[in-house]
Design a protein around this motif. Sequence first.
Motif, PDB file in Angstrom:
ATOM      1  N   SER A 192     -12.670   0.108   0.381  1.00 14.95           N
ATOM      2  CA  SER A 192     -11.245   0.266   0.122  1.00 14.95           C
ATOM      3  C   SER A 192     -10.490  -0.714   1.016  1.00 14.95           C
ATOM      4  CB  SER A 192     -10.795   1.706   0.402  1.00 14.95           C
ATOM      5  OG  SER A 192      -9.391   1.823   0.247  1.00 14.95           O
ATOM      6  N   ASN A 193      -9.279  -1.066   0.583  1.00 16.97           N
ATOM      7  CA  ASN A 193      -8.440  -1.899   1.445  1.00 16.97           C
ATOM      8  C   ASN A 193      -7.627  -1.050   2.423  1.00 16.97           C
ATOM      9  OD1 ASN A 193      -6.848  -0.765  -0.558  1.00 16.97           O
ATOM     10  ND2 ASN A 193      -5.384  -2.445  -0.513  1.00 16.97           N
ATOM     11  N   THR A 194      -7.795   0.279   2.333  1.00 19.21           N
ATOM     12  CA  THR A 194      -7.117   1.214   3.228  1.00 19.21           C
ATOM     13  C   THR A 194      -8.169   2.054   3.939  1.00 19.21           C
ATOM     14  OG1 THR A 194      -5.244   1.318   1.707  1.00 19.21           O
ATOM     15  CG2 THR A 194      -5.395   3.037   3.369  1.00 19.21           C
ATOM     16  N   ASP A 220      -3.511  -0.813  -3.948  1.00 20.28           N
ATOM     17  CA  ASP A 220      -4.622  -0.288  -3.163  1.00 20.28           C
ATOM     18  C   ASP A 220      -5.784  -0.009  -4.109  1.00 20.28           C
ATOM     19  OD1 ASP A 220      -3.039  -0.352  -0.917  1.00 20.28           O
ATOM     20  OD2 ASP A 220      -2.396   1.734  -1.113  1.00 20.28           O
ATOM     21  N   GLU A 247      -8.071   4.832   5.444  1.00 17.79           N
ATOM     22  CA  GLU A 247      -8.059   6.286   5.284  1.00 17.79           C
ATOM     23  C   GLU A 247      -8.861   6.752   4.066  1.00 17.79           C
ATOM     24  OE1 GLU A 247      -4.334   8.015   3.652  1.00 17.79           O
ATOM     25  OE2 GLU A 247      -3.539   5.985   3.936  1.00 17.79           O
TER      26      GLU A 247
END
Length: 592
Positions: free
Chosen positions: A224-226, A211, A228
Amino acid sequence: MKKLFTFWRHMGIKRQLYFAYIVAGVIPVMIIAVISVGRSYNTFSSYNEKLLQSYSERVSTTLFEITTQVYNVSEKITYDSDLWDVLGEAYNSSGDANVALADETVIADAMYNYNAIEGVTIYTQNPTIENSDNYVYANEGIRKQLWYQKALSRVSAFWCGMKRSDKYGNTYWNLCLVRKIPSSESNYTNVLVIKLSDDYLRTRLSENEYDYAIAVDTDMVFLSNTDEYYGADMDTLMPVDYNEENYIYHGTSTISNEKYMVYGSVSYPYKTDSKIYICALNKNIYERIMMSVRNSVAAVVLALLVPLIIIHFFSDYLSGRIIKLRGAMHNVAEGNYDVPYELGADDEISAAFSDLVDTAKQIEEKNARIYEVQLAENEMQLKMLQSQINPHFLYNTLETIRMKALTNGDREAADAIKSLGKILRFSLENSNKNEVRLSESMKIIENYLSIMKLRFGERLTYEINIDKEITPENTMLKPLMIQPVVENAILHGIAESENGGKVTIHITTEIVENETKLIIIVSDDGEGMSESTLTYLIERMKGGTESGRHIGLANIYRRIKLGYGEQYDVLITSELGVGTSVTLIIPYITVE
C-alpha cells in the motif's frame, strides 16, 4: 386549478408572460435546482468513479506485467539442471558446498537483470548446505510455515504476502512467488521463494490522487502507499466476496471516520491460481463534489434571474408581435393563404412569419401536385392493365397450338407446349407476389426440365432430392429463385459438354447460429469453369452486373440480399472439366 387556468387564459400577452414566469418559471426552477444538484453529484461521482476504475485497471495491468516477468524467471531457476545437481549433492564439507553453489549463476543473473526482484531464496532440506544469501536450510521452524507446506503439497507456483521484521522491530511485507523445485534424481526437497521489491512496486503503482491496498487471496494487505493499511484485512477496506470469480466492487467505505470512494477488483497472475485483490481509494472526491454542487446552485439562481430581466424589458415588444403572428396563423388555418409578406421587423418572429408565408405557398403547391399524382396513378394503372393483355394472349395462343398438336397426334410436342404454358402462367400469376410455395416452384422446374429433356434427349439427365423434414407445400420462398440457376446449369454446363451430363437439385436445411436456413444446391457435372472465370463471375454477380454467360445470378443475389438480409448469400464453386455447383442460402420460412 381550473379557475386559475381560466383566469390565465383571459389575460393579455404581457400579463400572461409575467404570470407564466411566476407559475411556470419559479416553481420549475426550484425543482430544477434539486435535479441539477442531484445530476451534478451523480455526474461528478460517475466521472471520478471511472477515473478510479481506470487507475485500478492500470495497477492490475502493471502487477500482471511484473508477476509474469517474475514467473518466467522462476521457470529458468526451477528447471535449471545444473542447479538440480548442486542441490542434490551430499557434500563432505561446507567449503565444497560453497564452491559448488558459487559456480551456479542462474540466481545472480535473475537478480541482476530484474529490478523488481529484491531477493531469491531456495529453502533446501539438504543438511550439507549451510545458510547463505540465496540458500537456507529448511529447519523445523521453516517447515511448519503455511507457505512452505502449501508449496510441498502442490506442483504449480503461487503468490503470497510474506511478513518480516528488521532488527529494530519494524514490520515489512513483501509479495513473494513460491514454488517447489522438482528433481527426480534428488533425495532432498527444495522450495524456491522469489521476493519482490516493495520500493519497486510502490514506484510503479503510486499515484498522487489515489490510495491503494493490495492483498493475495485471503491474506492481509502486503502492499500500500499508506502505512496504516499494511497488515489490514481487505474486508476492513471494502466488502470482498472471495468466492466471486470476477469480483468487482464500486461504492463507498468509511475508514478512520473519513468517507472514501472505493473501486475493488481481482487480478489473476500469470499461470497461477492465486488471486490478487486490488482496492483503489479516493478520499478527496466528496469535497470536490460539494464544490460542484455549490456551482450548480449558483447556476440555478442565475437561470432564475435572467428570465425575469428579459421578461421585464421585452414583454411589451414581444406580446404585440406574437399577437400579429397568431392572427396570420389563424388565417392560414382557416384556408386563407393570402398572408402579408412582411411583419415590419427583422428578427426571429419575422423569420417565423416568413416561414408561415412559405408554408402557405407550399400547401397550395402540394394540393396541385396531389391532384397531378392522382391523375398519374390512374394512368399507370391503365398501362399495367394493358401490359397484361400480351401475356394472356400468348398463353391462349400456346393452348390453341397444343390442341392442334394433339389433333395431329404429336403428343410429345403437345406436352412440351403444355409445360411451357404452365411456366408462362406461373410467371404471370406470381410476378406481383413476394413469396410462393416451394411445391409450386418445383413443379415449374420439372416442366422446364421436361422441355430441356425434349431438346437434349439422352444427353440430359436430372435428379431432385428434397429432405424428408421439408414439406414443400408449407415452405415459402421468392418466385423464380431456382429456375434461372437450373437454366444456367443446362445451357452453360451440360449443353457445352460433348457427352451431356446430369443436373442435381438438392434441398435441405441447416441450423446456423440458432437459425434454421434453407439450403438449395443446384449442381451439374458439365464443363465447369477455370478459377479466373469463376472469380470474374462472382465479382460481376456481387457488383450487380449480369454476366452474358450466366443470366440471372446478379438478380438472384440482389433479391436475396435485399429481401432476406446480408446474412444470406449465393455461393458458387466450379472446377474446369468437373462441373459447377450453385448454393442458395435463404431463411427457412414455413406456413400452415
